[in-house]
Design an enzyme around this catalytic site. Structure first.
Site, mmCIF file in Angstrom:
data_model
loop_
_atom_site.group_PDB
_atom_site.id
_atom_site.type_symbol
_atom_site.label_atom_id
_atom_site.label_comp_id
_atom_site.label_asym_id
_atom_site.label_seq_id
_atom_site.Cartn_x
_atom_site.Cartn_y
_atom_site.Cartn_z
ATOM 1 N N ASP A 71 29.275 42.420 34.260
ATOM 2 C CA ASP A 71 29.197 43.513 35.216
ATOM 3 C C ASP A 71 29.554 44.793 34.464
ATOM 4 O O ASP A 71 30.619 44.878 33.853
ATOM 5 C CB ASP A 71 30.173 43.267 36.367
ATOM 6 C CG ASP A 71 30.121 44.380 37.385
ATOM 7 O OD1 ASP A 71 29.019 44.732 37.810
ATOM 8 O OD2 ASP A 71 31.191 44.903 37.732
ATOM 9 N N THR A 83 30.304 48.015 35.393
ATOM 10 C CA THR A 83 31.453 48.779 35.858
ATOM 11 C C THR A 83 32.715 47.932 35.783
ATOM 12 O O THR A 83 32.796 46.868 36.379
ATOM 13 C CB THR A 83 31.230 49.253 37.302
ATOM 14 O OG1 THR A 83 29.990 49.949 37.381
ATOM 15 C CG2 THR A 83 32.365 50.146 37.754
ATOM 16 N N ASP A 123 35.018 42.586 38.419
ATOM 17 C CA ASP A 123 36.315 43.035 38.919
ATOM 18 C C ASP A 123 36.280 43.400 40.387
ATOM 19 O O ASP A 123 37.318 43.598 41.004
ATOM 20 C CB ASP A 123 36.818 44.241 38.118
ATOM 21 C CG ASP A 123 35.915 45.464 38.279
ATOM 22 O OD1 ASP A 123 34.780 45.304 38.757
ATOM 23 O OD2 ASP A 123 36.354 46.574 37.926
#
Length: 774
Positions: A293, A295, A525
């Site tokens: 991911d 970000t 996250d």
């Protein structure tokens, strides 16, 4: 705007309309203990221990301690992981500001009730779902939910969801969904149902234990019958049978695997990496596709100023001063404005008029006394359609840079007049300093990297290109992807970078790749990553991420360092390579034990060993050296086919060991000059010599400590033989030199055969490595 009254709060609490989520997915202490104690392995060993304690000597029941150690390590590790996650949850829990009875109060998130009026300011987390009741430039970062990093403006009546947080402005909202009904908690509930990470190593060991279980019953019956017909009493027959059955069970292999995993977990813990399940150490070592991911994994929050490009001849230094003045004029500047201002100190110009930034307006402006009116915002909003600076901004934006226009205006108002461009402000995403090196490591290890994000595909591609991700030049907008799993898998195999990916698509990505036989790891996250992390072969979460991702991931990077992942890979490879090496030793013991039991049962001889003999030989040729070999450095790449590869050596090697030992024992029994204890000593001596040679072969390639380890085991056996107490404890009687010399001679012949077998095994393995791979 007075909020609820005390009576209304009490009424909602009584109805259970409180922000307390169910934790049914957590395993209780009793469940943890039960899962680690009541295993197939323990179910096999425990009855053997009980039989020896009832019918024999406690000295022969020492092998039962493996149950205690194996169960304790598993229980302690799982409870340790649970405690760490609970501590993280407490550390990340901030009080919530609410209005009750017309006054502002700070309460715990769990105390929020349905209909609560919750106050919001910059930096505050939204604890429940709700509807905005008041907004003053309120902007919310929903990246943990959607993956999109741009803040979203929230007017009165707009919906806000738990898991997002305020980046600018202030406001209030009414709680409409609390507890298990909120968006974040629904994801946690769906994703956090307990399941064990898949481990090929543990699966292979359990398969071997299954085969052993089926062998124990007929072989055990054969042994008991044969021992009774060999003129032994019932207690002697049972103890002898246990001595024949226990070595069939690779109990030390289970213990060594558990210890190797546990040591790996401790080592990774020192690097701020929490492993929630022992087999997860193995997981990343087998991964061949790593989904990242963008970000929070490749990039950090916020942006950095890349360049100020003047449009009207002014110096970049003056323009940076203007940007600093614009940021200083805002009471709560958003992250984009802070990045544009950089580190330049504000000139301190007096403000006479101001329009704050909003996502809906897409610009902000300030009139300074004596300095005129300056505006900053999106080029396509501030600049005219035919302006060459707007066209230039679009071309630069296509490379993945964030571009803002700085200009002069005649006056401020909701509708701006003509804006004269002064500069283009180029911002770039903040890339983690360790990202490039980590990605190079995975590229060298032939692990395919897929970068996925909720951001614009071009922007994601630019970040990936700066990190030299293969295929980053052709990013894909996930909104154009097919829904069919097979077609989706085709696109995923052809491309590496994807933007505008929804949480549901992330989950579909994992499933599509797994359907093609890939072992998939997923990092993330945000709440939006939770379901994909759950479905992946190995989920890796950031410690500062959402509670949902930390709860479902098998590995948590507590300090958010992406660079820790290579150490996880290295630790996993160390465990896999070393356990496979040790498994050769343990399964050789299993095979020679089965063969000896069958031979003794057919010929109707007393079993050649007592349990203490088996314990001595096993400890010196397998258990103790296996412990050190299991923890040694090893950088071999993970390969599928653990069970076939081990059995290819263990089965014939075990038959050789059994043949040499049985022949030496049978010849000793034929010799009437020696008794049963002396004959068993000859068998133990022969087996030790053959088994220690197998250890010497498996321990290669030699280093000083490996050679010393083999030598130490030989010396330890010699010490037991030389010390009277050792001979007495292990019931060794070296009374017949002829029998012992015959045993040594047969051991030498067996050693030659073992050497040939290992060379054949290596030759077969080389053929397998040259075979075409998927």
């Amino acid at each position: 705007m007075d909020g609820l009254t005390g009576a209304q709060v009490a009424e909602r609490v009584a109805r259970g309309q409180v922000n307390v989520a169910s934790r049914e997915h957590d395993r209780t202490l009793a469940q943890v203990v039960r899962a680690n104690v009541f295993t197939r392995f323990n179910a096999i060993i425990a009855p053997m221990v009980l039989l020896v304690l009832v019918f024999g000597s406690p000295k022969d029941a020492v092998f039962g301690l493996v149950i205690v150690f194996n169960s304790a390590v598993g229980v302690i590790q799982e409870l340790r992981a649970k405690r760490t996650l609970d501590q993280l949850a407490v550390l990340g829990r901030a009080p919530v500001r609410v209005r009750r009875d017309g006054a502002e109060r700070a309460i715990d998130p769990e105390a929020v009730v349905l209909g609560e009026l919750i106050l919001l300011g910059a930096g505050e987390k939204i604890p429940v779902d709700g509807r905005v009741a008041a907004s003053s430039g309120l902007e919310v970062d929903e990246s943990l939910l959607t993956g999109e990093s741009d803040p979203v403006h929230k007017d009165v009546g707009a919906e806000v969801m738990s898991g997002s947080f305020v980046v600018a402005g202030e406001g209030a909202f009414e709680a409409t969904k609390v507890g298990p009904d909120s968006y974040a908690n629904k994801l946690v509930s769906e994703a956090s149902r307990f399941s064990l990470v898949h481990s090929e190593l543990m699966t292979g060991i359990n398969r071997i234990l299954t085969w052993v279980t089926w062998l124990i019953v007929p072989v055990g019956v054969l042994l008991i019958v044969s021992q009774l017909r060999a003129d032994q009493s019932l207690p002697q027959a049972i103890v002898s049978s246990v001595a024949g059955i226990v070595p069939m069970i690779p109990e030390g292999l289970v213990l060594m695997t558990t210890i190797a995993f546990a040591v790996g977990v401790v080592r990774l813990g020192r690097r701020k990496c929490l492993v929630q399940e022992l087999p997860a150490v193995e997981g990343l070592a087998r991964v061949d596709v790593l989904c990242l991911d963008k970000t929070g994994t490749l990039t950090e929050s916020g942006m950095d100023l890349d360049e100020v490009r003047p449009c009207d001849g002014q110096t970049p230094q003056h323009l940076q001063g203007v940007l600093a003045a614009l940021a200083a004029a805002e009471s709560t500047p958003n992250p984009t404005l802070v990045a544009a201002a950089g580190s330049t100190p504000a000139p301190g110009w007096p403000v006479t008029d101001q329009v704050p930034f909003s996502s809906a307006r897409k610009w902000s402006g300030v009139t300074f006394d004596g300095q005129g009116t300056w505006v900053l915002g999106a080029p396509d909003v501030l600049l005219a359609a035919g302006d060459p600076q707007r066209a230039l901004a679009e071309r630069i934006g296509a490379t993945g840079m964030r571009v803002l226009a700085l200009g002069r205006a005649d006056a401020l108002g909701e509708e701006l007049g003509e804006v004269t461009p002064a500069a283009l402000i180029l911002l770039r995403q903040r890339i983690r300093p360790d990202a490039a090196e980590t990605l190079r490591y995975f590229r060298a290890q032939e692990v395919t990297v897929k970068v996925i994000s909720g951001d614009n595909a071009v922007s994601v591609g630019a970040v990936a290109s700066s990190l030299d991700v293969a295929g980053a030049g052709s990013p894909v907008d996930a909104r154009t992807l097919p829904a069919d799993a097979g077609a989706l898998a085709d696109v995923l195999e052809e491309h590496s970078v994807f933007g505008r990916v929804t949480p549901q698509q992330k989950r579909a990505f994992v499933g599509a790749l797994q359907s093609r036989g890939y072992t998939v790891a997923m990092t993330g996250d945000g709440v939006n990553d939770a379901l994909a992390l759950k479905d992946a072969d190995l989920g890796v979460a950031m410690g500062s991420g959402s509670a949902a991702t930390r709860a479902v991931a098998k590995v948590v990077l507590l300090d958010d360092r992406f660079a820790t992942l290579p150490y996880v890979v290295a630790e996993g490879r160390k465990v896999l390579g070393n356990i496979e090496r040790v498994a050769n030793l343990f399964l050789v013991k299993t095979m020679y034990s089965v063969a000896l039991a069958v031979l003794v049962g057919v010929v109707r001889l007393p079993f050649p060993f007592l349990p203490r003999h088996v314990t001595l030989v096993g400890a010196l040729t397998i258990g103790i050296p296996g412990f050190f070999l299991a923890l040694a450095p090893n950088a071999e790449r993970a390969r599928p086919g653990f069970v076939p590869r081990v059995l290819r050596f263990a089965v014939p090697a075990g038959l050789v060991c059994a043949g040499a030992t049985f022949l030496a024992y049978w010849l000793a029994r034929v010799n009437s000059a020696s008794g049963l204890d002396a004959d068993r000593t000859t068998a133990a001596l022969t087996l030790f010599l053959v088994a220690v040679w197998a250890l010497a072969l498996v321990a290669r390639p030699y280093t000083w400590w490996r050679a010393g380890l083999v030598g130490a085991m030989v010396a330890a056996f010699g010490l037991v033989v030389a010390v009277p107490y050792g001979r007495e404890f292990f019931l060794l009687r070296f009374d017949n030199l002829e029998n012992n010399l015959v045993g040594v001679g047969l051991a030498l012949v067996a050693a030659v055969l073992l050497t040939v077998l290992l060379r054949v095994d290596h030759w077969l393995e080389s053929l397998n490595l040259r075979a075409p791979r998927r």
